[in-house]
Design a protein around this motif. Structure first.
Motif, mmCIF file in Angstrom:
data_model
loop_
_atom_site.group_PDB
_atom_site.id
_atom_site.type_symbol
_atom_site.label_atom_id
_atom_site.label_comp_id
_atom_site.label_asym_id
_atom_site.label_seq_id
_atom_site.Cartn_x
_atom_site.Cartn_y
_atom_site.Cartn_z
ATOM 1 N N LEU A 69 0.822 -1.200 0.000
ATOM 2 C CA LEU A 69 0.000 0.000 0.000
ATOM 3 C C LEU A 69 0.860 1.256 0.000
ATOM 4 C CD1 LEU A 69 -3.063 0.653 0.103
ATOM 5 C CD2 LEU A 69 -2.810 0.919 2.582
ATOM 6 N N LEU A 70 1.934 1.243 0.767
ATOM 7 C CA LEU A 70 2.836 2.390 0.838
ATOM 8 C C LEU A 70 3.550 2.624 -0.490
ATOM 9 C CD1 LEU A 70 4.544 4.567 2.267
ATOM 10 C CD2 LEU A 70 5.980 2.719 3.176
ATOM 11 N N ILE A 71 4.099 1.573 -1.078
ATOM 12 C CA ILE A 71 4.856 1.718 -2.323
ATOM 13 C C ILE A 71 3.943 2.125 -3.475
ATOM 14 C CG2 ILE A 71 6.178 0.423 -4.050
ATOM 15 C CD1 ILE A 71 7.492 -1.095 -1.812
ATOM 16 N N VAL A 72 2.759 1.537 -3.551
ATOM 17 C CA VAL A 72 1.813 1.896 -4.615
ATOM 18 C C VAL A 72 1.400 3.352 -4.462
ATOM 19 C CG1 VAL A 72 -0.486 1.453 -5.530
ATOM 20 C CG2 VAL A 72 1.025 -0.456 -4.974
ATOM 21 N N TRP A 73 1.144 3.784 -3.228
ATOM 22 C CA TRP A 73 0.737 5.171 -2.980
ATOM 23 C C TRP A 73 1.842 6.143 -3.390
ATOM 24 C CZ3 TRP A 73 2.728 8.637 0.816
ATOM 25 C CH2 TRP A 73 1.985 9.815 0.972
#
Length: 331
Positions: free
Chosen positions: A198-202
Motif C-alpha cells: 500500500l505504501l509503495i503503490v501510494w
C-alpha cells in the motif's frame, strides 16, 4: 548569311598571388567544424559520465572486491584482507534461503508494478478528462504524495497501522470489525506485505499518472474526431487511438517501476526490518541483514552483486522488447 561562332577559352591564371587556395566544403576549417559538431554531444555527456563513475563506479568496484573476501568484524578491526575466491557466491547460490528470497522479490515486484501501472493509468486518463480546476486539485495532491520523503511517508504509515493507537484499527473498530481493534499489522507475512505494498503503490502512482497525462496531451484531437465519426465508442477509441500512442510510454514506465520496486529497501526495512521471522525480506533487505546485521560483509556484497546482475538481466530483456517493437514499427 554565314554565322560565326565565338568560342571563349578558360584561361588558367594560376593560384592567387598570396598563395591561398579557395576553400571547398571539405577544406581544413570546414572539416574541423564538422568534427567539433560530431564530438559536441560526447563532450556534453562527459561531466555526467565522470560524476557517475566517481559516485557509482568506485563503490561498485569496491563492493565487487569485497564479495571475494572473507570480511567479518575481526578482519575489519585488524585491517586484514582474507581472499576466499568465489566461496561467498557458491554459498549464496546453493542456499535455499537465497532462492526463496529471489522468488519472494519477483512476486512482490510483480504485484506492486501491476497495481501501480493499472491505477496510475486510470488516474492519468482521469486527469485528461477532468476540468481545469479539478485537474489542478488532483495534480496538487499527487505532487504532494510524490514529493513526500520515503522515510517520512513510511513513518506516517507506521502510525496509521499501529496496533494500539493506529487510525486504521480505530476506524475498522468503529465500522463494526471489533476484532481489528488491536490487530498487529506487522505480525504476519501477508499483513506486513499488505502495508508495504500500500505504501509503495501510494508513492508510485503520482509518477505514472502525471506522466501519462502529459503523454495524452500529445495525441492529435483529429484522431478522436475521426474515430467518433466512424462510430467508435470509448473502449474502441482507447484501443485504437490512445493505447498505440501510449504504448512506448507504458513500456518505459513499467521498466522504471520494476527497477524502483525491486530495489525498494527503506519501506520494507523501516516497517518491520524484514520480519516477522525474516519472512518479508526482499533481496536488498536480505543483503543488508546478511552483510551488516550478521556482520558477514563479504556475503552481503556477493548478494548485492547478484541483485545487480538480476537487474541487468531485466534491463536486457526490456531493451530486447523495445528493439523488437521498433523493428515492427519500421515494417
Amino acid at each position: 548569311m554565314a554565322s560565326t561562332s565565338v568560342q571563349t577559352e578558360k584561361v588558367d591564371t594560376g593560384p592567387p598571388a598570396d598563395g591561398r587556395t579557395s576553400a571547398g566544403p571539405h577544406s581544413g576549417p570546414a572539416r574541423g567544424r564538422h568534427r567539433l559538431a560530431g564530438t559536441a554531444p560526447y563532450l556534453l555527456l562527459l561531466p555526467a559520465v565522470a560524476v557517475t563513475l566517481l559516485f557509482l563506479g568506485y563503490p561498485l568496484v569496491k563492493n565487487g572486491m569485497l564479495s571475494f573476501q572473507n570480511l567479518n568484524m575481526r578482519q575489519l578491526i585488524q585491517h586484514a584482507t582474507e581472499w576466499n575466491g568465489v566461496d561467498n557466491y557458491r554459498e549464496t547460490l546453493t542456499s535455499d534461503k537465497f532462492w526463496q528470497v529471489v522468488k519472494r522479490s519477483v512476486l512482490f515486484t510483480a504485484v506492486n508494478v501491476i497495481l501501480i501501472m493499472v491505477l496510475g493509468t486510470l488516474i492519468g486518463l482521469l486527469l485528461a478528462r477532468l476540468g481545469n480546476k479539478m485537474r489542478t486539485l488532483l495534480m496538487f495532491g499527487l505532487v504532494l504524495a510524490w514529493a513526500m520523503p520515503i522515510i517520512a511517508a513510511t513513518t506516517v504509515y507506521q502510525w496509521l497501522f499501529a496496533q494500539r493507537f493506529g487510525v486504521v484499527n480505530w476506524v475498522l473498530d468503529k465500522l463494526g470489525w471489533h476484532s481489528m481493534a488491536d490487530y498487529d499489522w506487522t505480525g504476519s507475512q501477508f499483513s506486513t506485505f499488505f502495508v508495504v505494498t500500500l505504501l509503495i503503490v501510494w508513492q508510485s502512482i503520482p509518477f505514472v499518472a502525471i506522466n501519462l497525462y502529459a503523454a495524452t496531451t500529445t495525441i492529435p484531437k483529429e484522431l478522436y474526431e475521426a474515430a467518433s465519426m466512424d462510430g467508435a465508442g470509448v473502449w474502441k477509441c482507447f484501443t485504437s487511438v490512445t493505447f498505440p500512442y501510449l504504448k512506448p510510454f507504458l513500456l518505459a514506465t513499467t521498466f522504471l517501476e520494476v527497477i524502483w520496486v525491486f530495489k525498494a529497501f527503506p519501506q520494507i526495512f523501516a516497517i518491520n526490518e524484514g520480519g516477522p521471522d525474516r519472512l518479508t525480506e526482499t533481496l536488498p533487505v536480505y543483503a543488508f541483514v546478511e552483510g551488516v546485521g550478521n556482520q558477514h560483509y563479504g556475503m552481503g556484497a556477493a548478494i548485492s552483486i547478484l541483485t545487480i546482475l538480476i537487474l541487468l538481466g531485466l534491463t536486457a530483456y526490456y531493451l530486447r522488447i523495445v528493439l523488437k517493437q521498433e523493428k515492427e514499427e519500421e515494417r
